[in-house]
Write a protein that holds these residues in place. Structure first.
Motif, PDB file in Angstrom:
ATOM      1  N   GLN A 375      19.636  66.524  40.221  1.00  0.00           N
ATOM      2  CA  GLN A 375      18.573  66.557  38.751  1.00  0.00           C
ATOM      3  C   GLN A 375      19.482  65.415  37.987  1.00  0.00           C
ATOM      4  OE1 GLN A 375      16.991  69.459  37.627  1.00  0.00           O
ATOM      5  NE2 GLN A 375      14.684  67.763  35.800  1.00  0.00           N
ATOM      6  N   THR A 376      19.185  64.093  38.047  1.00  0.00           N
ATOM      7  CA  THR A 376      20.189  63.907  36.764  1.00  0.00           C
ATOM      8  C   THR A 376      19.231  62.749  35.641  1.00  0.00           C
ATOM      9  OG1 THR A 376      18.571  61.907  37.962  1.00  0.00           O
ATOM     10  CG2 THR A 376      20.680  62.277  38.933  1.00  0.00           C
ATOM     11  N   LYS A 377      17.871  63.612  34.986  1.00  0.00           N
ATOM     12  CA  LYS A 377      16.630  62.645  34.321  1.00  0.00           C
ATOM     13  C   LYS A 377      15.734  64.616  34.634  1.00  0.00           C
ATOM     14  CE  LYS A 377      17.442  58.424  33.771  1.00  0.00           C
ATOM     15  NZ  LYS A 377      16.491  56.826  33.567  1.00  0.00           N
ATOM     16  N   ILE A 378      15.423  65.092  32.832  1.00  0.00           N
ATOM     17  CA  ILE A 378      14.081  65.677  33.285  1.00  0.00           C
ATOM     18  C   ILE A 378      13.255  65.335  34.358  1.00  0.00           C
ATOM     19  CG2 ILE A 378      12.711  64.796  31.737  1.00  0.00           C
ATOM     20  CD1 ILE A 378      13.146  68.496  32.016  1.00  0.00           C
ATOM     21  N   ASP A 379      12.850  64.235  35.059  1.00  0.00           N
ATOM     22  CA  ASP A 379      11.896  64.386  35.726  1.00  0.00           C
ATOM     23  C   ASP A 379      12.433  63.296  37.233  1.00  0.00           C
ATOM     24  OD1 ASP A 379      10.723  61.141  33.820  1.00  0.00           O
ATOM     25  OD2 ASP A 379      12.398  61.658  34.670  1.00  0.00           O
ATOM     26  N   THR A 380      13.682  63.441  36.941  1.00  0.00           N
ATOM     27  CA  THR A 380      14.230  62.236  38.550  1.00  0.00           C
ATOM     28  C   THR A 380      15.305  63.321  39.161  1.00  0.00           C
ATOM     29  OG1 THR A 380      14.434  60.211  36.442  1.00  0.00           O
ATOM     30  CG2 THR A 380      15.292  60.592  38.735  1.00  0.00           C
ATOM     31  N   PHE A 381      14.781  63.160  40.540  1.00  0.00           N
ATOM     32  CA  PHE A 381      16.078  63.761  41.702  1.00  0.00           C
ATOM     33  C   PHE A 381      16.411  63.407  42.595  1.00  0.00           C
ATOM     34  CE2 PHE A 381      13.010  67.110  39.670  1.00  0.00           C
ATOM     35  CZ  PHE A 381      13.668  67.714  39.729  1.00  0.00           C
ATOM     36  N   GLU A 382      17.254  62.772  42.812  1.00  0.00           N
ATOM     37  CA  GLU A 382      18.561  61.890  43.553  1.00  0.00           C
ATOM     38  C   GLU A 382      19.029  62.871  44.803  1.00  0.00           C
ATOM     39  OE1 GLU A 382      22.478  60.508  43.010  1.00  0.00           O
ATOM     40  OE2 GLU A 382      20.823  59.093  41.245  1.00  0.00           O
ATOM     41  N   ILE A 383      18.241  62.477  46.040  1.00  0.00           N
ATOM     42  CA  ILE A 383      18.155  63.642  47.153  1.00  0.00           C
ATOM     43  C   ILE A 383      19.186  62.340  48.141  1.00  0.00           C
ATOM     44  CG2 ILE A 383      17.473  63.817  49.639  1.00  0.00           C
ATOM     45  CD1 ILE A 383      14.609  64.180  47.409  1.00  0.00           C
ATOM     46  N   GLU A 384      21.015  62.926  48.340  1.00  0.00           N
ATOM     47  CA  GLU A 384      21.847  62.051  48.877  1.00  0.00           C
ATOM     48  C   GLU A 384      21.978  63.071  50.405  1.00  0.00           C
ATOM     49  OE1 GLU A 384      25.521  62.878  47.180  1.00  0.00           O
ATOM     50  OE2 GLU A 384      25.578  61.085  45.263  1.00  0.00           O
ATOM     51  N   TYR A 385      21.766  62.458  51.514  1.00  0.00           N
ATOM     52  CA  TYR A 385      21.414  62.727  53.173  1.00  0.00           C
ATOM     53  C   TYR A 385      22.501  62.664  53.366  1.00  0.00           C
ATOM     54  CZ  TYR A 385      18.339  58.360  53.953  1.00  0.00           C
ATOM     55  OH  TYR A 385      17.742  57.311  53.983  1.00  0.00           O
ATOM     56  N   VAL A 386      23.236  62.826  54.586  1.00  0.00           N
ATOM     57  CA  VAL A 386      24.053  62.778  55.625  1.00  0.00           C
ATOM     58  C   VAL A 386      22.789  62.411  56.926  1.00  0.00           C
ATOM     59  CG1 VAL A 386      26.581  63.548  56.907  1.00  0.00           C
ATOM     60  CG2 VAL A 386      26.079  64.085  54.535  1.00  0.00           C
ATOM     61  N   SER A 387      22.867  61.134  57.515  1.00  0.00           N
ATOM     62  CA  SER A 387      21.851  60.939  58.557  1.00  0.00           C
ATOM     63  C   SER A 387      22.247  59.716  58.922  1.00  0.00           C
ATOM     64  CB  SER A 387      20.613  61.279  58.045  1.00  0.00           C
ATOM     65  OG  SER A 387      20.080  60.954  59.405  1.00  0.00           O
ATOM     66  N   ASP A 388      22.338  59.500  60.696  1.00  0.00           N
ATOM     67  CA  ASP A 388      22.782  58.041  60.890  1.00  0.00           C
ATOM     68  C   ASP A 388      21.471  57.449  60.907  1.00  0.00           C
ATOM     69  OD1 ASP A 388      24.423  60.301  64.157  1.00  0.00           O
ATOM     70  OD2 ASP A 388      25.356  59.062  62.042  1.00  0.00           O
ATOM     71  N   LEU A 389      20.298  57.553  60.668  1.00  0.00           N
ATOM     72  CA  LEU A 389      18.893  56.909  60.763  1.00  0.00           C
ATOM     73  C   LEU A 389      18.567  56.550  59.010  1.00  0.00           C
ATOM     74  CD1 LEU A 389      17.222  57.850  63.676  1.00  0.00           C
ATOM     75  CD2 LEU A 389      18.827  56.137  63.158  1.00  0.00           C
ATOM     76  N   ALA A 390      18.111  55.871  58.616  1.00  0.00           N
ATOM     77  CA  ALA A 390      18.094  55.463  57.256  1.00  0.00           C
ATOM     78  C   ALA A 390      16.043  56.477  57.339  1.00  0.00           C
ATOM     79  CB  ALA A 390      17.935  54.586  56.356  1.00  0.00           C
ATOM     80  N   PHE A 391      16.024  57.516  55.711  1.00  0.00           N
ATOM     81  CA  PHE A 391      14.170  57.666  56.324  1.00  0.00           C
ATOM     82  C   PHE A 391      13.332  56.665  55.600  1.00  0.00           C
ATOM     83  CE2 PHE A 391      15.099  62.326  56.168  1.00  0.00           C
ATOM     84  CZ  PHE A 391      15.684  62.511  54.538  1.00  0.00           C
ATOM     85  N   THR A 392      12.701  56.734  56.622  1.00  0.00           N
ATOM     86  CA  THR A 392      11.757  55.525  57.004  1.00  0.00           C
ATOM     87  C   THR A 392      10.342  55.919  55.310  1.00  0.00           C
ATOM     88  OG1 THR A 392       9.893  56.849  57.876  1.00  0.00           O
ATOM     89  CG2 THR A 392      11.177  55.293  59.538  1.00  0.00           C
ATOM     90  N   GLN A 393       9.384  55.160  55.279  1.00  0.00           N
ATOM     91  CA  GLN A 393       8.704  55.223  53.935  1.00  0.00           C
ATOM     92  C   GLN A 393       7.910  56.532  54.095  1.00  0.00           C
ATOM     93  OE1 GLN A 393       6.683  51.535  52.951  1.00  0.00           O
ATOM     94  NE2 GLN A 393       5.465  52.627  51.591  1.00  0.00           N
ATOM     95  N   THR A 394       7.473  56.263  55.408  1.00  0.00           N
ATOM     96  CA  THR A 394       6.481  57.849  55.954  1.00  0.00           C
ATOM     97  C   THR A 394       7.522  59.205  55.799  1.00  0.00           C
ATOM     98  OG1 THR A 394       5.119  56.586  57.495  1.00  0.00           O
ATOM     99  CG2 THR A 394       5.143  58.803  57.215  1.00  0.00           C
ATOM    100  N   GLN A 395       8.366  59.414  56.015  1.00  0.00           N
ATOM    101  CA  GLN A 395       9.689  60.276  55.378  1.00  0.00           C
ATOM    102  C   GLN A 395       9.512  60.396  54.445  1.00  0.00           C
ATOM    103  OE1 GLN A 395      11.984  59.037  58.070  1.00  0.00           O
ATOM    104  NE2 GLN A 395      11.740  61.117  59.929  1.00  0.00           N
ATOM    105  N   GLU A 396      10.026  58.842  53.482  1.00  0.00           N
ATOM    106  CA  GLU A 396      10.057  59.413  51.616  1.00  0.00           C
ATOM    107  C   GLU A 396       8.729  60.230  50.869  1.00  0.00           C
ATOM    108  OE1 GLU A 396      13.889  56.265  50.931  1.00  0.00           O
ATOM    109  OE2 GLU A 396      11.775  56.194  50.620  1.00  0.00           O
ATOM    110  N   GLN A 397       7.437  59.506  52.302  1.00  0.00           N
ATOM    111  CA  GLN A 397       6.780  60.190  51.452  1.00  0.00           C
ATOM    112  C   GLN A 397       6.197  61.795  51.046  1.00  0.00           C
ATOM    113  OE1 GLN A 397       4.409  58.704  48.602  1.00  0.00           O
ATOM    114  NE2 GLN A 397       2.859  60.478  49.002  1.00  0.00           N
ATOM    115  N   HIS A 398       6.458  62.032  52.700  1.00  0.00           N
ATOM    116  CA  HIS A 398       6.357  63.216  53.342  1.00  0.00           C
ATOM    117  C   HIS A 398       7.202  64.154  52.456  1.00  0.00           C
ATOM    118  CE1 HIS A 398       6.042  66.878  55.424  1.00  0.00           C
ATOM    119  NE2 HIS A 398       7.509  66.764  55.567  1.00  0.00           N
ATOM    120  N   ILE A 399       8.421  63.569  52.345  1.00  0.00           N
ATOM    121  CA  ILE A 399       9.271  64.482  50.708  1.00  0.00           C
ATOM    122  C   ILE A 399       8.874  65.082  49.553  1.00  0.00           C
ATOM    123  CG2 ILE A 399      11.622  64.974  49.982  1.00  0.00           C
ATOM    124  CD1 ILE A 399      12.717  63.362  53.131  1.00  0.00           C
ATOM    125  N   TYR A 400       8.358  63.799  49.423  1.00  0.00           N
ATOM    126  CA  TYR A 400       7.565  64.437  48.170  1.00  0.00           C
ATOM    127  C   TYR A 400       6.284  64.350  47.289  1.00  0.00           C
ATOM    128  CZ  TYR A 400       5.875  62.114  44.014  1.00  0.00           C
ATOM    129  OH  TYR A 400       4.857  61.750  42.960  1.00  0.00           O
TER     130      TYR A 400
END
Length: 437
Positions: A375-400
């Motif tokens: 949590q870098t700001k009161i309304d901002t979270f940075e998600i660092e992840y270790v993976s061979d594949l980057a998240f797709t836009q659909t996956q990022e939306q699901h996580i959100y």
């Protein structure tokens, strides 16, 4: 009185009566016989998995005869393969207890335990809670753990909690208003004990302290508070005992393995030597003598479904010099601290709340190996992840969407793909880090 908790385990195929009898026989063994039984169980466990578990056969290699300390240490990363590849012959999802854990270390993993093993674990937990006057069939638990936010999974969990004689508090809202609602729940119910995440219960204690209230005055039936999953610092323990008005007991475990240590009535953090073997090793994997600090290695002695043999849980600790094989004592645990999540609407949530969130995000087939949420700001979270594949836009939306459902909407999420995670000075990967004061 109907023993509903015992009955629910028995009806689901877990041999609890046998487990209690077996556990009592182990506890009653003289010291020499206990050591003999321990060595026998270690050999039996390793022989079984070398014969019936291809995953463990590959890990150990072609060695035919090994001393215990020559066996490889299993890492969480070793176990991050599909569940089907880790089962022993004769075991599958249909005849085992299954669960998944992110753990405080941030390493997501699905695991299985055979039904005999799971029954022994529960029998042992029930025995140790009884040290403090807690009977799982009678005592009413105030539970401070996470929960799914989706309608049906939450309803099913509420039913399970009802059958287990417990009520689950909402740790996703630890604002002043949310904490006041929890306090009112205690005032209206005859809870016997508290069990759950340290940070959430500490916030409750601070709220009580701010109002000069003592929880036991509001809920006279309360006997004890048992904290788990996060470090309990001495200052927090003093605050808890003052604000709650009951003794505070320290529990340490890893869901994929077992209960590891539990504080007795004399204040000793007694290691579970009945169903586990705990070793402390150095950076070269050499077992250290009592009194020296190192990595905690745990063997679950009865799980035939899949091997957790010399398994590194991700924590550092020290076994007390007065320990014996029959009664090891955990002198110090290093690690497992989590910050509090502060949100734009004034709400607060326990850092361990991300345990429930990540269980909803990462399943057995996930390509994510490790993650850290900052949590870098009161309304901002940075998600660092270790993976061979980057998240797709659909996956990022699901996580959100999942995080919005658990916490609040309109947060800013930043996704950072990495090849490895940055660990603390003690080697611990902290799942949640707050940079917000």
């Amino acid at each position: 009185m109907l023993k509903l908790f015992d009955l629910s385990l028995q009806l689901n195929g877990y041999p609890l009566r046998w487990a209690k009898q077996h556990l009592n026989s182990l506890v009653a063994l003289p010291k020499d016989q206990f050591i003999q039984q321990l060595e026998k169980q270690k050999k039996s466990l390793v022989d079984f998995h070398l014969q019936h578990n291809s995953f463990y056969q590959k890990k150990v290699g072609n060695w035919q005869v090994l001393a215990w300390e020559q066996l490889p240490i299993l890492q969480k990363s070793d176990c991050q393969v599909p569940l089907s590849e880790r089962f022993s012959t004769g075991y599958a999802e249909k005849n085992c207890y299954l669960n998944k854990t992110s753990g405080s270390s941030g390493d997501p993993m699905v695991f299985a335990k055979d039904k005999v093993c799971h029954a022994l674990i529960w029998a042992n937990i029930m025995r140790k809670f009884a040290w403090h006057g807690i009977d799982f069939n009678r005592s009413y638990q105030a539970r401070f753990y996470g929960m799914p936010m989706a309608f049906w999974p939450q309803k099913l969990l509420r039913i399970k909690d009802f059958l287990s004689n417990r009520y689950r508090m909402n740790i996703f809202d630890l604002s002043n208003e949310g904490l006041d609602q929890i306090v009112q729940k205690f005032a209206n119910n005859r809870f016997d004990y508290i069990n759950g995440y340290t940070s959430a219960i500490v916030l409750l204690a601070k709220q009580l302290e701010s109002k000069n209230s003592v929880l036991k005055t509001l809920c006279p039936s309360l006997k004890v508070c048992i904290v788990t999953s996060e470090m309990l610092f001495e200052a927090d323990k003093m605050l808890l005992e003052k604000a709650l008005g009951v003794p505070v007991i320290n529990e340490y475990g890893a869901a994929e393995v077992d209960l590891i240590a539990f504080q007795n009535t004399e204040g000793d953090w007694v290691v579970n030597a009945e169903t586990c073997l705990v070793e402390i090793v150095d950076e070269h994997n050499k077992v250290l003598p009592y009194g020296q600090e190192g990595r905690i290695i745990v063997t679950q002695l009865y799980n035939k479904a899949m091997p957790f043999i010399r398994y590194e849980v991700g924590d550092f600790g020290i076994l007390d010099p007065k320990s014996t094989p029959q009664k090891p004592i955990l002198q110090k645990l290093i690690g497992r601290t989590n910050d509090v999540i502060h949100l734009p609407n004034g709400k607060r949530a326990a850092g361990m709340a991300f345990y429930s969130i990540t269980k909803a995000l990462f399943d057995d087939q996930s390509a994510v190996k490790e993650f850290v949420i900052k949590q870098t700001k009161i309304d901002t979270f940075e998600i660092e992840y270790v993976s061979d594949l980057a998240f797709t836009q659909t996956q990022e939306q699901h996580i959100y969407q999942v995080i919005s459902d658990f916490l609040v909407p309109d947060l800013t999420l930043k996704f950072v793909q990495k090849t490895s995670s940055t660990r603390g000075a003690n080697g611990k990967l902290k799942q949640f880090i707050s940079l917000v004061n």
